[in-house]
Design a protein around this motif. Structure first.
Motif, PDB file in Angstrom:
ATOM      1  N   GLY A 118       0.789  -1.226   0.000  1.00 50.81           N
ATOM      2  CA  GLY A 118       0.000   0.000   0.000  1.00 50.81           C
ATOM      3  C   GLY A 118       0.819   1.273   0.000  1.00 50.81           C
ATOM      4  N   GLN A 119       2.092   1.161   0.373  1.00 55.31           N
ATOM      5  CA  GLN A 119       2.944   2.348   0.393  1.00 55.31           C
ATOM      6  C   GLN A 119       3.524   2.675  -0.985  1.00 55.31           C
ATOM      7  OE1 GLN A 119       5.542   2.850   3.994  1.00 55.31           O
ATOM      8  NE2 GLN A 119       4.802   0.793   4.497  1.00 55.31           N
ATOM      9  N   SER A 120       3.207   1.855  -1.975  1.00 55.44           N
ATOM     10  CA  SER A 120       3.743   2.093  -3.324  1.00 55.44           C
ATOM     11  C   SER A 120       2.940   3.144  -4.083  1.00 55.44           C
ATOM     12  CB  SER A 120       3.759   0.784  -4.123  1.00 55.44           C
ATOM     13  OG  SER A 120       2.433   0.334  -4.373  1.00 55.44           O
ATOM     14  N   TYR A 121       1.764   3.492  -3.590  1.00 55.56           N
ATOM     15  CA  TYR A 121       0.967   4.516  -4.257  1.00 55.56           C
ATOM     16  C   TYR A 121       1.692   5.858  -4.253  1.00 55.56           C
ATOM     17  CZ  TYR A 121      -3.227   1.571  -4.322  1.00 55.56           C
ATOM     18  OH  TYR A 121      -4.134   0.573  -4.570  1.00 55.56           O
ATOM     19  N   ARG A 122       1.441   6.657  -5.258  1.00 55.33           N
ATOM     20  CA  ARG A 122       2.083   7.965  -5.369  1.00 55.33           C
ATOM     21  C   ARG A 122       1.282   9.056  -4.667  1.00 55.33           C
ATOM     22  NH1 ARG A 122       6.246   7.857  -9.016  1.00 55.33           N
ATOM     23  NH2 ARG A 122       6.348   6.018 -10.357  1.00 55.33           N
ATOM     24  N   ASN A 123      -0.041   8.953  -4.664  1.00 53.84           N
ATOM     25  CA  ASN A 123      -0.878   9.987  -4.073  1.00 53.84           C
ATOM     26  C   ASN A 123      -1.112   9.733  -2.591  1.00 53.84           C
ATOM     27  OD1 ASN A 123      -1.282  11.329  -6.581  1.00 53.84           O
ATOM     28  ND2 ASN A 123      -2.849   9.822  -7.118  1.00 53.84           N
ATOM     29  N   VAL A 124      -1.050  10.800  -1.790  1.00 50.10           N
ATOM     30  CA  VAL A 124      -1.149  10.661  -0.342  1.00 50.10           C
ATOM     31  C   VAL A 124      -2.512  10.119   0.076  1.00 50.10           C
ATOM     32  CG1 VAL A 124       0.578  12.398   0.196  1.00 50.10           C
ATOM     33  CG2 VAL A 124      -1.797  13.100  -0.145  1.00 50.10           C
ATOM     34  N   TRP A 125      -3.580  10.455  -0.663  1.00 54.30           N
ATOM     35  CA  TRP A 125      -4.902   9.966  -0.288  1.00 54.30           C
ATOM     36  C   TRP A 125      -5.045   8.472  -0.574  1.00 54.30           C
ATOM     37  CZ3 TRP A 125      -3.913  13.998  -3.609  1.00 54.30           C
ATOM     38  CH2 TRP A 125      -3.976  13.706  -4.989  1.00 54.30           C
TER      39      TRP A 125
END
Length: 243
Positions: free
Chosen positions: A109-116
């Protein structure tokens, strides 16, 4: 008039070269068990390691400790892997599935680029930890626990440092974390604005994964003083101990 982008950027799954080999001296070790051990070994390194042939769906770090802020030293790997292996073996099938899902999505889940998107992923991790705690009867299931009290209750059970945004406000019958989550899930609002229009004053990109990591250590029985530490910005060590 709207202008179209000159070139669309396609994010395709990708493979990385194998870096480790895992062997078992136990007869009958299942494929699921091997996958968990790979996941656990990556977790202790703060990395998201996958079995050979599997593909990453997005960016993934390669520096040790990147996803946890913790690096193994001394006997940390030996103690950590031994404990996680025994914990997994002793767990019921439904708990094994939940344990795997919790660790996987905490890392993935930490691979996403957007903070939301990162926030949404970490809230799913929190829900998964709570689900595992209910399966293991570490929290009550009846009467129903108000959703907003879950973060603080879990922190109390496992002796984890509780951030202000996870503490219940009795006057409002909610905590800041649950309020942001409810707005995000039900109203497409993040930090009081339409998703993507405003960043939260709280650095959830760092603080939320660290809070979840403390709860993960607690529910998996990993003995480390990291659980009681306040938030840090630099890397630390696991420093496992036997109680």
């Amino acid at each position: 008039m709207f202008s179209s982008p000159k070139k669309a950027i396609d994010l395709e799954p990708f493979r990385l070269l194998s870096t480790h080999c895992i062997e078992s001296t136990s007869f009958g070790t299942t494929e699921e068990h091997f996958k968990f051990l790979i996941l656990a070994y990556g977790f202790l390194h703060g990395l998201h390691l996958l079995p050979e042939g599997h593909m990453h769906l997005s960016r993934t770090p390669y520096r040790v400790g990147e996803l946890t802020g913790l690096v193994p030293q001394g006997s940390d790997l030996q103690q950590g892997m031994s404990h996680l292996n025994h914990y997994y073996e002793a767990s019921k099938p439904e708990c094994k599935k939940q344990i795997f899902a919790t660790l996987h999505w905490f890392l993935m889940g930490q691979s996403y680029r957007n903070v939301w998107d990162q926030f949404d992923a970490q809230y799913k991790v929190l829900d998964s930890i709570h689900s595992l705690a209910k399966k293991q009867r570490k929290v009550q299931t009846r009467p129903r626990i108000p959703h907003a009290t879950v973060p603080q209750r879990l922190a109390k059970i496992f002796g984890a440092y509780t951030p202000e945004w996870a503490i219940m406000n009795k006057a409002e019958n909610s905590c800041e974390l649950s309020k942001i989550r409810n707005d995000f899930i039900h109203d497409a609002i993040y930090s009081e604005q339409a998703i993507g229009y405003k960043h939260s004053k709280i650095n959830f990109g760092i603080e939320f994964p660290e809070f979840n990591l403390k709860l993960i250590c607690g529910i998996l029985g990993l003995k480390t003083d990291f659980i009681q530490r306040k938030f840090t910005r630099g890397k630390g060590t696991w420093n496992f101990y036997i109680s």
